[in-house]
Enzyme design. Structure first.
Site, PDB file in Angstrom:
ATOM      1  N   GLY A  20       0.774  -1.204  -0.097  1.00 41.81           N
ATOM      2  CA  GLY A  20      -0.022   0.027  -0.018  1.00 41.81           C
ATOM      3  C   GLY A  20       0.861   1.304   0.128  1.00 41.81           C
ATOM      4  N   GLY A  32       0.917   4.958   1.477  1.00 40.58           N
ATOM      5  CA  GLY A  32       0.440   5.973   2.404  1.00 40.58           C
ATOM      6  C   GLY A  32       0.719   7.610   2.118  1.00 40.58           C
ATOM      7  N   PHE A  89       3.445   9.070   3.201  1.00 40.77           N
ATOM      8  CA  PHE A  89       4.647   9.591   2.958  1.00 40.77           C
ATOM      9  C   PHE A  89       5.493   8.426   2.351  1.00 40.77           C
ATOM     10  CE2 PHE A  89       4.006   6.855   6.628  1.00 40.77           C
ATOM     11  CZ  PHE A  89       5.062   6.234   6.729  1.00 40.77           C
ATOM     12  N   GLY A  90       5.062   7.267   2.201  1.00 42.16           N
ATOM     13  CA  GLY A  90       5.893   6.188   1.696  1.00 42.16           C
ATOM     14  C   GLY A  90       5.091   5.143   1.082  1.00 42.16           C
ATOM     15  N   VAL A 147       4.655   0.783   1.183  1.00 44.85           N
ATOM     16  CA  VAL A 147       4.948  -0.258   1.992  1.00 44.85           C
ATOM     17  C   VAL A 147       4.760  -1.567   1.101  1.00 44.85           C
ATOM     18  CG1 VAL A 147       4.226  -1.663   3.998  1.00 44.85           C
ATOM     19  CG2 VAL A 147       4.019   0.620   4.043  1.00 44.85           C
ATOM     20  N   ASP A 190      -0.264   9.146  15.784  1.00 47.10           N
ATOM     21  CA  ASP A 190      -0.858   8.756  14.799  1.00 47.10           C
ATOM     22  C   ASP A 190      -1.823   7.642  14.981  1.00 47.10           C
ATOM     23  OD1 ASP A 190      -1.942   9.301  12.201  1.00 47.10           O
ATOM     24  OD2 ASP A 190      -0.318   8.408  10.995  1.00 47.10           O
ATOM     25  N   LYS A 246      -4.629   5.281  14.952  1.00 48.97           N
ATOM     26  CA  LYS A 246      -5.787   5.270  14.112  1.00 48.97           C
ATOM     27  C   LYS A 246      -6.187   3.789  13.748  1.00 48.97           C
ATOM     28  CE  LYS A 246      -3.433   6.668   9.827  1.00 48.97           C
ATOM     29  NZ  LYS A 246      -3.409   7.544   8.805  1.00 48.97           N
TER      30      LYS A 246
HETATM   31  P1  ATP Z   1      -1.177   7.084   6.149  1.00 49.60           P
HETATM   32  O1  ATP Z   1      -0.073   7.195   5.280  1.00 49.60           O
HETATM   33  O2  ATP Z   1      -2.023   8.325   6.335  1.00 49.60           O
HETATM   34  O3  ATP Z   1      -0.823   6.890   7.701  1.00 49.60           O
HETATM   35  P2  ATP Z   1      -1.609   4.116   5.523  1.00 49.60           P
HETATM   36  O4  ATP Z   1      -1.304   3.777   7.118  1.00 49.60           O
HETATM   37  O5  ATP Z   1      -2.329   3.514   4.742  1.00 49.60           O
HETATM   38  O6  ATP Z   1      -1.856   5.655   5.399  1.00 49.60           O
HETATM   39  P3  ATP Z   1       1.122   3.316   5.368  1.00 49.60           P
HETATM   40  O7  ATP Z   1       1.273   3.239   6.850  1.00 49.60           O
HETATM   41  O8  ATP Z   1       2.201   3.721   4.483  1.00 49.60           O
HETATM   42  O9  ATP Z   1      -0.059   4.118   4.947  1.00 49.60           O
HETATM   43  O10 ATP Z   1       0.657   1.790   5.057  1.00 49.60           O
HETATM   44  C1  ATP Z   1       0.447   1.423   3.694  1.00 49.60           C
HETATM   45  C2  ATP Z   1      -0.066   0.078   3.666  1.00 49.60           C
HETATM   46  O11 ATP Z   1       0.854  -0.957   4.015  1.00 49.60           O
HETATM   47  C3  ATP Z   1      -1.315   0.085   4.643  1.00 49.60           C
HETATM   48  O12 ATP Z   1      -2.118  -0.763   3.741  1.00 49.60           O
HETATM   49  C4  ATP Z   1      -0.906  -0.721   5.710  1.00 49.60           C
HETATM   50  O13 ATP Z   1      -1.999  -1.494   6.263  1.00 49.60           O
HETATM   51  C5  ATP Z   1       0.232  -1.682   5.123  1.00 49.60           C
HETATM   52  N1  ATP Z   1       1.063  -1.950   6.115  1.00 49.60           N
HETATM   53  C6  ATP Z   1       1.736  -1.036   6.883  1.00 49.60           C
HETATM   54  N2  ATP Z   1       2.649  -1.681   7.763  1.00 49.60           N
HETATM   55  C7  ATP Z   1       2.539  -2.914   7.672  1.00 49.60           C
HETATM   56  C8  ATP Z   1       3.333  -4.142   8.052  1.00 49.60           C
HETATM   57  N3  ATP Z   1       4.186  -4.257   9.228  1.00 49.60           N
HETATM   58  N4  ATP Z   1       2.752  -5.255   7.838  1.00 49.60           N
HETATM   59  C9  ATP Z   1       1.814  -5.400   6.759  1.00 49.60           C
HETATM   60  N5  ATP Z   1       1.124  -4.435   6.268  1.00 49.60           N
HETATM   61  C10 ATP Z   1       1.493  -2.948   6.508  1.00 49.60           C
END
Ligand code: ATP
Length: 323
Positions: free
Chosen positions: A42, A44, A46-47, A49, A157, A159
């Site tokens: 996914g 987000g 800022f980055g 994943v 953060d 949520k």
């Molecule tokens: P925001 O940037 O607004 O916080 P977000 O939480 O969707 O939004 P990210 O935290 O960058 O953005 O996460 C991107 C995606 O990767 C999300 O779908 C998240 O559930 C998934 N993700 C993040 N960390 C992990 C992890 N450790 N294991 C599995 N999936 C992850």
């Protein structure tokens, strides 16, 4: 220093390293080349994943580094925040494994969470959480958050998108990295003119909402109490299956929260105890909000509702919230 004892150990054992390396924590440095990146999980604010591999399955959060300019958070701040990450060892927190710290390759490597986020359960799949199940989830969040706070780390953060549910076990992600990751690397790429990403506002305590200005994000007054406010919103999501102030425009939410107007609980079917927790977490004055250990005790004291199993009181479990 975030961890002066460990830092000084670093120095005695590795005296040939110059001073600034005390923050880079060599033992947590992962050479970028050692990482295998597979598909994108996914993207987000800022980055991005990735599912990856580094001595087993990992999640790699690759930061969007547009520029490390002066108005941006400097690399040292990134290193500093990564350094706080390494102090966390708790069942309900994602396991930090290391980081790549050589720009332009900035990445954070954590264990790969199985299961789905609370956000996916609640808002996408519309899974229903019974009161008992919600309490169990909330207890684990309180436990993990209590630990973070005891370590002096503010999540900033919290949520439902940052809380995974793995076979009933809560795993909290994304803590403590807010200033570097959310504010520097393209925060305004999405969201509105205030740079408010969708779904963020209802987690912000009144004192934070009041401090919102187009470029003030770096100096927002986050605290342990603002984390507790955000927990209140997650508690509401668990119980009601939707966000507070649902469907209202950002300006209206900011105005109400800033003036101390709360989401009405009139239509919510829950016991007084359960609503009280919500009201305490959402207290206008930060000093009136409970801390996480207190919340945990309150949650543990809630009477467990016995599920009626007779045909006249069928149990409504439209879909299991277990992953
Ligand atoms: P925001 O940037 O607004 O916080 P977000 O939480 O969707 O939004 P990210 O935290 O960058 O953005 O996460 C991107 C995606 O990767 C999300 O779908 C998240 O559930 C998934 N993700 C993040 N960390 C992990 C992890 N450790 N294991 C599995 N999936 C992850």
């Amino acid at each position: 220093s975030t961890d002066s004892r460990a830092d000084s150990l670093d120095h005695t054992n590795n005296s040939r390293w110059p001073r600034q390396n005390s923050l880079s924590m060599k033992e947590w440095d992962i050479p970028y080349d050692e990482l295998k990146l597979f598909e994108v999980i996914g993207t987000g604010r800022f980055g991005t994943v990735y599912r990856g591999s580094w001595h087993g399955a990992v999640a790699v959060k690759l930061l969007h580094v547009h520029s490390l300019s002066d108005d941006c958070v400097p690399l040292d701040t990134f290193k500093h925040e990564v350094a706080t990450f390494r102090k966390t060892r708790h069942e309900n927190l994602v396991l930090f494994m290391g980081a790549c710290m050589k720009p332009p390759r900035l990445a954070i490597v954590t264990s790969l969470c199985k299961g789905m986020t609370l956000y996916t359960h609640i808002h996408l799949r519309k899974d229903k959480f019974t009161a008992n199940k919600s309490v169990l989830v909330a207890q684990q969040i309180s436990q993990g958050m209590g630990y973070l706070h005891a370590r002096g780390i503010i999540h900033k953060d919290l949520k439902s998108k940052n809380i995974f549910l793995e076979n009933g076990k809560v795993v909290i992600t994304d803590f403590g990295l807010f200033s570097v990751t959310k504010l520097c690397f393209g925060n305004n790429a999405r969201g509105d003119s205030l740079g408010i990403p969708p779904g963020w506002l209802c987690y912000l305590a009144p004192e934070v909402t009041r401090a919102l200005t187009p470029h003030a994000s770096l100096h927002l007054p986050f605290s342990k109490a603002t984390d507790v406010y955000a927990f209140g919103t997650v508690w509401y999501e668990l119980l009601c299956g939707e966000f507070p102030f649902k469907g209202q425009p950002p300006e209206a939410i900011i105005w109400q929260v800033g003036k101390g107007v709360k989401q009405s609980l009139a239509n919510m079917q829950a016991s007084r105890d359960i609503k009280d927790i919500l009201m305490q977490c959402w207290s206008y004055r930060s000093c009136d909000r409970p801390d996480f250990p207190t919340l945990l005790t309150t949650l543990q004291k809630l009477p467990k509702k016995r599920l009626a199993r007779s045909p006249s009181h069928p149990v409504h479990l439209s879909r299991s919230a277990d992953s």
